[in-house]
Design an enzyme around this catalytic site. Structure first.
Site, PDB file in Angstrom:
ATOM      1  CG  ASP A 164      -1.839   1.158   1.312  1.00  0.00           C
ATOM      2  OD1 ASP A 164      -2.335   1.595   0.257  1.00  0.00           O
ATOM      3  OD2 ASP A 164      -2.069   1.649   2.433  1.00  0.00           O
ATOM      4  N   GLY A 165       0.318   2.391  -0.247  1.00  0.00           N
ATOM      5  CA  GLY A 165       1.114   3.616  -0.318  1.00  0.00           C
ATOM      6  C   GLY A 165       1.167   4.386   0.993  1.00  0.00           C
TER       7      GLY A 165
END
Length: 308
Positions: free
Chosen positions: A165-166
Site C-alpha cells: 500500500d502507499g
C-alpha cells in the site's frame, strides 16, 4: 575481519510467522508457560508445519542461489527460550532453510534486536512487538492468519512478488490525514496542488530501497523480484505518487491505482507472496487471497499505537 551483514537485505521473522505454532500457542494461552515449555520439549523432534510467511522466506533465501555473495539474510527473532526454541531450529533444518542466526528472548519482546541485526524488515505474529519496532522507525508488520499466497496461473513460481500500500506504508501518512479531515474532495485538491512535492517516506521506504538494490543487479527481463504498489488512490492523486518514486530513484514494477475498489482480487492477479497495508479492513479482505502483513502505523492506527 569480523563478519558483517552490510550490503545484504536482512529480514527478521518470529517463529510463529515462519511456522504454524497454533497448538503450542493455545497451550501457552490456556495453560501457562510451564505447560508450554513441557509441550515444546516433549515434541521437539516433531517438525512444525509451515506458517503464513514460510513461502516468503523460501523465496527470499532462494535469491542467494547461484550467487557469488549472500544477498539476503533471514534472522529468527523469537520469544522462545533456547530450550523451547530447539524445536524451531529442528524444523528449520528439516526444511533446509539457510537460517543460522537467531535471538531467543525467553518471553521478552525481541524487537530490540532489529537494529542490532540491521534488519530492513521485521515480521511477527505479535502486534505489540510490531508496534514497538514501528515506533522506533523500523519497517514491521503483523502477519495475519489466512491462506498462503495464491499464484496467478502463468506467474513465475520462483519469482518473489511483494505488494505495498502507499500512504502510511511506503509513504508517510500526511495525505491520509488530509483525507480523513477534509474528505475526498479536500484530499484531491491537496494532492493536485502538491503534485510536484514528493511525499515523505514511510516506514517501508528503506525495505523497498533494499529490494530495489537487488533488482538493480538484474536485467528487467530476468529479475527474481517484482514489486507492486496497490493503492486506493486514483486520478488526480496518482501524479504525486509517481513523482515521489521518481525522486527517490526507486523502481516499482507495477502500480495499481484502484480509486477505492477492493484490493484482494488485484493482489491475487498479481500473485503477491505478501502484501503490506496499514488499514485493518483491507488486510482482512486480502489475507484470504495472499499472505498479508498489517502495518499498525499512521492515523488509521492511532488507537492501536497509543495502547502499545
Amino acid at each position: 575481519m569480523p563478519t558483517s551483514l552490510e550490503n545484504q537485505l536482512v529480514v527478521a521473522i518470529s517463529s510463529r510467522a515462519l511456522f504454524d505454532m497454533s497448538e503450542s500457542h493455545r497451550i501457552f494461552v490456556e495453560e501457562g508457560v510451564d505447560a508450554y515449555c513441557r509441550y515444546q520439549i516433549e515434541n521437539e523432534d516433531e517438525v512444525l508445519e509451515p506458517g503464513v510467511a514460510f513461502g516468503l522466506v523460501k523465496k527470499l533465501l532462494a535469491l542467494n542461489k547461484s550467487r557469488e555473495r549472500t544477498r539476503v539474510e533471514v534472522i529468527l527473532l523469537s520469544r522462545n527460550s533456547a530450550d523451547t526454541g530447539l524445536r524451531v531450529f529442528n524444523s528449520i533444518e528439516h526444511y533446509q532453510l539457510d537460517v543460522t542466526r537467531a535471538a531467543f528472548t525467553n518471553g521478552e519482546s525481541p524487537y530490540r534486536y532489529v537494529p542490532a541485526f540491521g534488519a530492513h524488515l521485521f515480521l511477527s505474529s505479535d502486534p505489540d512487538d510490531v508496534v514497538q519496532a514501528l515506533n522506533r522507525g523500523y519497517a514491521a508488520a503483523t502477519i495475519l492468519p489466512g491462506g498462503a499466497a495464491m499464484q496467478e496461473a502463468g506467474a513465475a513460481p520462483e519469482q518473489l512478488r511483494i505488494a505495498f500500500d502507499g500512504d502510511a506504508v511506503l509513504f508517510a501518512d500526511e495525505a491520509e490525514r488530509v483525507f480523513r479531515s477534509q474528505g475526498l474532495d479536500g484530499f484531491s485538491v491537496s494532492e493536485r496542488e502538491q503534485a510536484k512535492q514528493p511525499l515523505p517516506g514511510g516506514p517501508f521506504k528503506g525495505f523497498l530501497a533494499a529490494l530495489h538494490a537487488i533488482q538493480a543487479e538484474e536485467s528487467a527481463e530476468h529479475c527474481p523480484i517484482r514489486t507492486a504498489l496497490v493503492t486506493a488512490r486514483g486520478a488526480p492523486a496518482h501524479e504525486r505518487v509517481i513523482r515521489t518514486l521518481r525522486s527517490w530513484e526507486i523502481r516499482i514494477d507495477e502500480a495499481l491505482f484502484l480509486g477505492g475498489l477492493p484490493k484482494s482480487e488485484f493482489l491475487a492477479a498479481f500473485g503477491a507472496d505478501i502484501f503490506f497495508d496499514d488499514q485493518q479492513g483491507h488486510c482482512e479482505l486480502a489475507r484470504h487471497h495472499v499472505a498479508t502483513g498489517h502495518v499498525p502505523h499512521g492515523v488509521a492506527n492511532e488507537n492501536v499505537i497509543s495502547q502499545a
